[in-house]
Design an enzyme around this catalytic site. Structure first.
Site, PDB file in Angstrom:
ATOM      1  N   LYS A 113     -52.175-114.024 -76.990  1.00 53.00           N
ATOM      2  CA  LYS A 113     -51.946-115.182 -76.119  1.00 53.00           C
ATOM      3  C   LYS A 113     -50.717-114.976 -75.249  1.00 53.00           C
ATOM      4  O   LYS A 113     -50.694-115.380 -74.091  1.00 53.00           O
ATOM      5  CB  LYS A 113     -51.840-116.491 -76.930  1.00 53.00           C
ATOM      6  CG  LYS A 113     -53.185-116.915 -77.513  1.00 53.00           C
ATOM      7  CD  LYS A 113     -53.249-118.382 -77.900  1.00 53.00           C
ATOM      8  CE  LYS A 113     -54.661-118.751 -78.330  1.00 53.00           C
ATOM      9  NZ  LYS A 113     -54.787-120.069 -78.922  1.00 53.00           N
ATOM     10  N   LYS A 194     -63.987-112.664 -78.836  1.00 53.29           N
ATOM     11  CA  LYS A 194     -64.331-113.812 -79.672  1.00 53.29           C
ATOM     12  C   LYS A 194     -64.738-115.000 -78.806  1.00 53.29           C
ATOM     13  O   LYS A 194     -64.087-115.276 -77.800  1.00 53.29           O
ATOM     14  CB  LYS A 194     -63.102-114.189 -80.514  1.00 53.29           C
ATOM     15  CG  LYS A 194     -63.324-115.352 -81.465  1.00 53.29           C
ATOM     16  CD  LYS A 194     -62.013-115.772 -82.135  1.00 53.29           C
ATOM     17  CE  LYS A 194     -61.243-116.809 -81.343  1.00 53.29           C
ATOM     18  NZ  LYS A 194     -61.527-118.199 -81.718  1.00 53.29           N
ATOM     19  N   LYS A 197     -62.585-121.618 -77.186  1.00 56.82           N
ATOM     20  CA  LYS A 197     -62.529-122.795 -76.322  1.00 56.82           C
ATOM     21  C   LYS A 197     -61.808-122.476 -75.032  1.00 56.82           C
ATOM     22  O   LYS A 197     -62.092-123.043 -74.006  1.00 56.82           O
ATOM     23  CB  LYS A 197     -61.736-123.909 -77.014  1.00 56.82           C
ATOM     24  CG  LYS A 197     -62.378-124.473 -78.237  1.00 56.82           C
ATOM     25  CD  LYS A 197     -61.830-125.877 -78.491  1.00 56.82           C
ATOM     26  CE  LYS A 197     -61.670-126.141 -79.969  1.00 56.82           C
ATOM     27  NZ  LYS A 197     -60.444-125.524 -80.517  1.00 56.82           N
TER      28      LYS A 197
END
Ligand code: ATP
Ligand code: LTN
Length: 330
Positions: A113, A194, A197
């Site tokens: 991230k 993956k 969202k």
């Protein structure tokens, strides 16, 4: 005897997808039967990357409605919002003193991230300490999660053990519970990424609220591999293996069942059957969701009941933590 304690968390950070169903919702509904379960909408985690203030409350209600629509029984399990229970942020400070800076820097999710964010917040770095607090405050035995959370769960165990060895037996060391198949559902367009969202191709993310035509289209255009044989082999056939796992998740069949059922048939038939199976799974969930979601007052009421129970459960652990660490208590 003390009932088994179950705890898990889900972020209100975007639209729930079939990967969340696999690693999250379906496991929550199953584990709530096994003891005393707590399911937490982790809004404090959702601010660790850039977030839209206008969407946070809506996202919180969306997830609450989805939890109930997928089978969480509010009379049986406790559903609450993380920021409604201040013990979580307090415990995070205490536990950050027994969390290793080096270990936090090695977290894959932090590395991934932070590589994408232009602003890397301190909260993104300490994110796993908040997650450890969530889990440890409830004296949790088992944590149903997807494979992507394995490293965070190991860190939680390390934190609990370090706290106990420094300050005396205080915290329960939890175990992770992972799905047998579908622990890591991949994006249908990018089988190496993956399903998520917040990341990856939208056309490869099957949302819990997607209409049937959209689901059929996403499955039809899903990336598959060379050959035409429906065989589970994640190394050689990442695309089709992901679809086989999805099929097992939505039908409950084993990988072997699925392989033998499609023996001699090709990818085309299989993909359209996976789409049908997902549509069938979601058909009862979607109207339940919409009904619950259109009554925010009732959702707030249920969440208030949940927060009350969560406060009562977490407060004693927090007090023990302060005492063990030697604080002068008021
Ligand atoms: P984000 O992309 O915003 O980080 P997310 O989609 O990863 O969100 P979370 O709210 O962080 O979802 O996770 C809720 C639960 O769903 C967790 O237990 C997580 O492990 C699980 N989960 C998330 N994505 C997948 C996936 N692709 N396959 C299986 N389980 C998943
Ligand atoms: N980090 C998790 C969400 C999460 C969680 C938790 C999961 C926050 N607190 C406690 C289990 C237990 C995620 O990103 N999926």
């Amino acid at each position: 005897m003390r009932l088994m304690r179950i705890f898990s968390g889900i972020q209100p950070s975007g639209d729930a997808h079939i990967g969340n169903y696999s690693g999250g919702f379906r496991q929550y509904a199953a584990t709530q039967e096994q003891g005393e379960a707590f399911f937490c909408i982790v809004d404090l985690h959702a601010i660790t990357i850039d977030h839209d203030p206008a969407a946070l409350q809506e996202g919180t209600l969306d997830i609450a409605a989805m939890l109930f629509a997928t089978g969480i029984d509010p009379d049986r399990a406790t559903v609450f919002v993380q920021s409604h229970v201040t013990a979580h942020t307090e415990a995070t400070w205490l536990l950050s003193s027994v969390a290793s800076h080096g270990q936090l820097g090695r977290m894959t999710q932090f590395k991934e991230k932070s590589a994408e964010e232009s602003f890397i917040s301190a909260a993104l770095f300490t994110y796993p300490v908040l997650m450890a607090s969530d889990i440890l405050l409830y004296r949790t035995d088992i944590v149903p999660i997807g494979d992507d959370q394995r490293q965070h769960l190991e860190l939680t165990r390390d934190i609990a053990q370090r706290f106990n060895s420094r300050y005396g037996e205080t915290l329960v060391v939890p175990k992770g519970v992972y799905p047998e198949t579908g622990g890591r559902v991949m994006n249908l367009q990018e089988p190496a990424v993956k399903m998520s969202k917040s990341r990856g191709a939208e056309s490869g993310t099957v949302l819990m609220l997607d209409p049937p035509e959209t689901i059929r289209k996403k499955l039809k255009t899903a990336v598959t591999d060379s050959g035409n044989e429906v065989r589970h082999d994640p190394e050689e056939k990442p695309g089709i293996s992901n679809l086989i796992e999805l099929m097992t998740v939505v039908t409950g069949d084993s990988i072997k069942d699925v392989e033998s059922r499609y023996d001699g048939k090709g990818y085309g038939d299989f993909k359209s059957d996976v789409a049908d199976a997902i549509v069938e799974l979601l058909t009862p969930i979607q109207p339940r969701y919409h009904e619950l979601r259109q009554d925010p007052a009732e959702l707030f009421r249920l969440l208030a009941v949940g927060a009350e129970k969560a406060r009562a459960e977490s407060e004693p652990t927090l007090t023990k933590m302060y005492e063990g660490m030697g604080f002068a208590r008021p």
